[in-house]
Design a protein around this motif. Structure first.
Motif, short mmCIF file in Angstrom:
data_model
loop_
_atom_site.label_atom_id
_atom_site.label_comp_id
_atom_site.label_asym_id
_atom_site.label_seq_id
_atom_site.Cartn_x
_atom_site.Cartn_y
_atom_site.Cartn_z
N ASP A 190 -31.79 62.83 43.32
CA ASP A 190 -32.33 63.07 44.65
C ASP A 190 -33.83 62.79 44.70
O ASP A 190 -34.34 62.25 45.68
CB ASP A 190 -32.04 64.50 45.11
CG ASP A 190 -30.59 64.72 45.48
OD1 ASP A 190 -29.85 63.71 45.62
OD2 ASP A 190 -30.19 65.89 45.62
N ASP A 241 -20.11 69.92 42.81
CA ASP A 241 -19.38 70.89 43.62
C ASP A 241 -18.02 71.23 43.03
O ASP A 241 -17.55 72.36 43.13
CB ASP A 241 -19.20 70.38 45.05
CG ASP A 241 -20.52 70.31 45.82
OD1 ASP A 241 -21.50 70.93 45.36
OD2 ASP A 241 -20.56 69.63 46.86
N ARG A 243 -28.27 65.64 39.36
CA ARG A 243 -28.30 65.50 40.81
C ARG A 243 -29.71 65.67 41.36
O ARG A 243 -30.16 64.89 42.20
CB ARG A 243 -27.37 66.52 41.48
CG ARG A 243 -27.24 66.30 42.99
CD ARG A 243 -26.63 67.50 43.69
NE ARG A 243 -27.42 68.70 43.55
CZ ARG A 243 -28.53 68.96 44.26
NH1 ARG A 243 -28.97 68.10 45.13
NH2 ARG A 243 -29.18 70.09 44.09
N LYS A 259 -23.02 64.63 43.62
CA LYS A 259 -22.95 65.90 44.34
C LYS A 259 -21.51 66.42 44.39
O LYS A 259 -21.27 67.60 44.17
CB LYS A 259 -23.50 65.75 45.75
CG LYS A 259 -23.51 67.07 46.52
CD LYS A 259 -24.00 66.91 47.91
CE LYS A 259 -24.00 68.19 48.71
NZ LYS A 259 -23.13 69.24 48.35
N SER A 309 -25.36 59.11 44.22
CA SER A 309 -25.83 60.47 44.50
C SER A 309 -24.74 61.31 45.16
O SER A 309 -24.55 62.48 44.81
CB SER A 309 -27.07 60.41 45.40
OG SER A 309 -27.51 61.70 45.74
N ARG A 310 -23.99 60.71 46.10
CA ARG A 310 -22.88 61.43 46.73
C ARG A 310 -21.78 61.75 45.73
O ARG A 310 -21.21 62.85 45.75
CB ARG A 310 -22.33 60.63 47.91
CG ARG A 310 -23.25 60.59 49.11
CD ARG A 310 -22.59 59.94 50.31
NE ARG A 310 -22.23 58.55 50.10
CZ ARG A 310 -23.05 57.51 50.26
NH1 ARG A 310 -24.29 57.71 50.62
NH2 ARG A 310 -22.62 56.28 50.06
N GLU A 315 -25.98 69.41 37.70
CA GLU A 315 -26.95 69.81 38.72
C GLU A 315 -28.33 69.23 38.41
O GLU A 315 -29.03 68.76 39.31
CB GLU A 315 -27.02 71.34 38.81
CG GLU A 315 -27.97 71.86 39.86
CD GLU A 315 -27.58 71.49 41.29
OE1 GLU A 315 -28.50 71.39 42.13
OE2 GLU A 315 -26.39 71.29 41.58
#
Length: 135
Positions: A75, A55, A71, A51, A47-48, A68
């Motif tokens: 989440d 970004d 993600r 992200k 997940s990190r 997105e």
């Protein structure tokens, strides 16, 4: 490192392979209601990475939107883990993540590689990213 594709392409491929491996290693099948115990530490790490990839990817817009979406699904899945969720729920979220990552990978495969930044910009970006990790 001179690449023909943006770095986000390789990150998206890594994420796609990782989520596919998680899905294939699950004990339950998509059609049964057996409990599903996902490794939340691995899911959190992915997940990190997802992200960070979102970004860093702004172009093409289709890739950013797909990353997105992946993600958000990740989440949502992570918010429900652990807890012995049923396999159907886990498979549904993993399928949505994999589908979004496939769209992002396809879009990034045709994106032009970014031009090499001057040395001072690369060094400053490296230092800032290192500082963020330490904070």
């Amino acid at each position: 490192m001179s690449t023909e594709r943006p770095k986000a392409y390789y990150t998206a491929v890594f994420l796609q392979v990782s989520f596919r491996a998680i899905k294939q290693s699950m004990a339950g099948k998509a059609s049964d209601g057996l409990p599903c115990w996902l490794d939340t530490r691995m899911l959190g790490m992915l997940s990190r990475e997802l992200k960070a990839c979102v970004d860093e990817t702004t172009q093409p817009a289709a890739a950013h939107e797909a990353l997105e979406a992946a993600r958000v699904e990740c989440d949502q899945l992570l918010a429900c883990c652990p807890g012995g969720l049923d396999s159907t729920f886990c498979h549904r979220h993993l399928d949505a993540i994999l589908e979004a990552l496939a769209r992002a990978t396809d879009s990034l495969a045709h994106a032009p590689a970014p031009k090499d930044a001057p040395l001072w910009q690369s060094a400053s970006r490296f230092l800032v990213q290192g500082w963020k990790r330490l904070s």
